[in-house]
Structure formats: C-alpha cells, structure tokens
Write an enzyme that holds these catalytic residues in place. Structure first.
Site, PDB file in Angstrom:
ATOM      1  N   SER A  11       0.810  -1.217   0.000  1.00 46.70           N
ATOM      2  CA  SER A  11       0.000   0.000   0.000  1.00 46.70           C
ATOM      3  C   SER A  11       0.844   1.267   0.000  1.00 46.70           C
ATOM      4  O   SER A  11       1.975   1.286   0.488  1.00 46.70           O
ATOM      5  CB  SER A  11      -0.929   0.027   1.218  1.00 46.70           C
ATOM      6  OG  SER A  11      -1.936  -0.944   1.090  1.00 46.70           O
ATOM      7  N   GLN A  12       0.252   2.321  -0.528  1.00 45.40           N
ATOM      8  CA  GLN A  12       0.853   3.650  -0.497  1.00 45.40           C
ATOM      9  C   GLN A  12       1.089   4.044   0.967  1.00 45.40           C
ATOM     10  O   GLN A  12       0.198   3.870   1.806  1.00 45.40           O
ATOM     11  CB  GLN A  12      -0.125   4.620  -1.162  1.00 45.40           C
ATOM     12  CG  GLN A  12       0.332   6.052  -1.218  1.00 45.40           C
ATOM     13  CD  GLN A  12      -0.742   6.950  -1.833  1.00 45.40           C
ATOM     14  OE1 GLN A  12      -1.767   6.482  -2.310  1.00 45.40           O
ATOM     15  NE2 GLN A  12      -0.506   8.246  -1.810  1.00 45.40           N
TER      16      GLN A  12
END
Length: 213
Positions: free
Chosen positions: A64-65
């Site tokens: 994930s970012q």
C-alpha cells in the site's frame, strides 16, 4: 538486508510528504520514519520504496501507499497493547507499523504464496506479530475475538458482518468499501447492535479475496 543512512534520509523525506497530506499522529509518523519499507519490496523496486505510491508485490497484490497506511492507522487510534485484527497481511508493511505501535497483531492472508513469503520473512526483520494466519478475511477470527480494532487492507464490496460482530464495544473497524473505487469507512461499535459510521473519501485498493485457494 541492509538499511543505510541513505534509506533513513529517504524515509524522513517520506514522513514530510505524508505529514503534508494531513497525517498528524506523531506515533504513526515515527513508525513510517523507522520501518525500512524497501525491505518489504522486490529488489527491483528499491528506488521506488520511499515514494508515496503503491507498488506491485507477489500474487498480483500491492504494498500500500505509505499515506494510505498512515491514514488507516491514524483512524484506528492505536494504543499500546491493543488487540488488532488485520485482514490482508500482504507484504507485512502495515503489520509492521501496527507492531511498532505496540499492538498485538493477528493478521490474516488469503494468498498462499504471500502468506508463506511473509511468514518466513517478517520475523527476520525483528517484528513480532501475535499470529499470522492463512485464511478467509471475510469471516474474521472468532477464536480470538473481541478485538480493540480491525483493519481491512483490501477493497471490500460490502462490510462483512463477522468483522463488526468481532469488535469490542468501543472498538473501531477501518475498511475501504466499494468495487472499482472504495470509500474509506470507519465503524465504531457503540453497543451490542449499534454502530456509528463515518466516511473519509475515495481510495483505491486491490480487491478483498474470498476462498481464493
């Protein structure tokens, strides 16, 4: 598996980026600044490790970012010793953030390939999750319920009822709900059958899988 001064400097720049986007929880920012994200990624992506972007990992999934990880974690309001259920171990990066905040983390992964990889790799970095489980996130982990909070790190087309039922009174469920685009949603359990729901804008996640293997 090296973590150099250069990596540490890049992490501090990442912390400033995440902070500028509105993350204010000091403990969350400290965790982002401490965890060597490049070690959770394929070596060919090392140059991208401290950009605020999601990147591919094994089994068609993504890490994930960092902003998304920080955003979800901030919504959880993690306290030392909290018992947290994570749906979607993935690379283990979000798991590491929760561990560093002092939570007891139970994490479920649906992809066998990722589960094996992360189970072997995670302890080598010195992080200790309470338990990593290969299983179906839609049904949660009733044996260990209730939880102080539950975090879902994949896009859910609907909110699985078992997850709501496995929250303590006062517990928080953070889940991205939707198909193509998800709305980050926080459910706070107010009573046996009473939940408060808040929405926090659009995000994009890989889909939450059911009975993949």
């Amino acid at each position: 598996m090296k973590d150099t001064f250069k990596h540490k400097g890049m992490r501090q720049q990442l912390v400033e980026v995440v902070k500028a986007k509105g993350i204010t929880d000091v403990n969350v920012l400290n965790a982002i600044g401490k965890i060597p994200r490049h070690l959770f990624m394929d070596s060919s992506f090392i140059d991208h490790a401290y950009q605020d972007k999601a990147f591919p990992i094994a089994a068609d999934q993504t890490i994930s970012q960092p902003y998304t990880v920080a955003f979800q974690t901030e919504l959880l309001q993690v306290k030392q010793g909290d018992k947290i259920l994570e749906i979607g171990t993935g690379s283990g990066y979000q798991t590491a953030v929760l561990c560093l905040l002092g939570a007891q983390v139970f994490s479920i992964e649906r992809q066998k390939e990722l589960f094996k990889k992360t189970s072997q790799f995670f302890p080598k970095l010195g992080y200790r999750a309470k338990k990593l489980i290969f299983g179906d996130g839609y049904i949660g982990l009733e044996d260990e319920a209730p939880f102080d909070s539950i975090i879902v790190t994949a896009g859910a087309p609907f909110v699985p009822k078992p997850l709501l039922s496995q929250l303590k009174i006062g517990g928080r469920l953070v889940i991205p709900v939707g198909d193509e685009i998800q709305i980050m949603t926080l459910f706070t359990r107010k009573g046996t059958k009473e939940f408060e729901q808040q929405e926090f804008g659009e995000f994009r996640f890989v889909p939450l899988l059911e009975d993949k293997n």
